[in-house]
Design an enzyme around this catalytic site. Sequence first.
Site, PDB file in Angstrom:
ATOM      1  CD  GLN A   1      -2.435  -1.183   2.766  1.00  0.00           C
ATOM      2  OE1 GLN A   1      -3.467  -0.559   2.993  1.00  0.00           O
ATOM      3  NE2 GLN A   1      -1.840  -1.895   3.689  1.00  0.00           N
TER       4      GLN A   1
ATOM      5  CG  HIS B   1      -2.958   2.406  -2.063  1.00  0.00           C
ATOM      6  ND1 HIS B   1      -2.932   2.300  -0.695  1.00  0.00           N
ATOM      7  CD2 HIS B   1      -4.108   1.807  -2.460  1.00  0.00           C
ATOM      8  CE1 HIS B   1      -4.027   1.659  -0.278  1.00  0.00           C
ATOM      9  NE2 HIS B   1      -4.745   1.344  -1.329  1.00  0.00           N
TER      10      HIS B   1
ATOM     11  CB  THR C   1      -1.145  -2.686   6.738  1.00  0.00           C
ATOM     12  OG1 THR C   1      -2.450  -2.215   6.460  1.00  0.00           O
ATOM     13  CG2 THR C   1      -1.116  -4.182   6.624  1.00  0.00           C
TER      14      THR C   1
ATOM     15  CG  ASP D   1       7.815   3.862   0.844  1.00  0.00           C
ATOM     16  OD1 ASP D   1       8.115   2.906   0.099  1.00  0.00           O
ATOM     17  OD2 ASP D   1       7.447   3.705   2.026  1.00  0.00           O
TER      18      ASP D   1
END
Length: 268
Positions: free
Chosen positions: A96, A117, A215, A99
């Site tokens: 998710q 994402h 998460t 970076d």
Amino acid sequence: MSQIDWSHVKNLVLLSGAGISAASGIATFRGSGGLWENHRIEDVATPEAFNQDPQLVWRFYSMRRLQAGHAKPNEAHKALDAFAEKFNGEITLITQNVDGLHRRAQKKSHLDAICMHGTLEKSRCTHCHEIYLDDMAWLPSEGMPRQTGLLRTDEQANSDALSNYKIKLSDGLPLSPCCQELLRPHIVWFGEEPLFMPKIFASLERCDLFASIGTSGVVYPAAAFLEIAKSHGAETVLFNVESLPQQEHVDLYIQGPAEETVPQQFSL
Ligand SMILES: NC(=O)c1ccc[n+]([C@@H]2O[C@H](COP(=O)([O-])OP(=O)(O)OC[C@H]3O[C@@H](n4cnc5c(N)ncnc54)[C@H](O)[C@@H]3O)[C@@H](O)[C@H]2O)c1
Ligand SMILES: [Zn+2]
């Protein structure tokens, strides 16, 4: 603490979240106070926000690009890369995170993360949706560098690098080479469909071990992956630094910082 028994695992699916990058100095989402220059993150991470104020949204993502560019993969990212090189089965790594740290940790393996994402390392045309490699901070704060140094473009032949083009700007914001329309961050915003869902669901159906790392399990659809994998017969493992309600429903709960627990567990 129990150890994962890898001997019978043929098909591993991993889901990582902001917690895996915490030790790299990238703030987790819910832990960050939720405020950015007096805006809630929800208010700068929507298509509506971009339509209303693309400068504000690009400034937010420029800062996130600079932050990610200065961060380095930590022991958890590195351990997954080393594990993937030795593991004798299939691994699907879903993240998710935006970076780019899984990609930058890739030294030994070919473990490409599925960035559901999107990623801070790409931008796309708001008109035709063409995607470009782009890690520039288009609206950096004063005195900040523009270039983040995230990209190794020669290793990413699947999209064009924006730096290969002469880019026209509109109010400081980049226009796409294809249509001369605004570029936007290649990020899945609130209210938008996550990427690669058919591929992700297919991996969940055939997985025999599902591990979720760092998460909070509150952002859907990723929050449902564990239950989906379980319903297809997978064993489930949860890595988190905090106690989570979901820990009651997994086969193994491993509490601790991912940068320590992941290297301990992912060793062959
Ligand atoms: N690094 C990034 O790219 C980044 C950073 C912030 C937010 N986001 C986005 O925000 C959304 C939030 O979802 P999320 O669940 O990924 O993040 P989240 O912030 O909601 O949850 C992070 C989880 O990680 C745990 N955690 C914190 N430090 C940890 C550590 N050292 N080891 C193990 N666990 C740790 C926390 O307890 C929490 O449960 C995602 O959609 C993601 O795209 C991405
Ligand atoms: Zn275009």
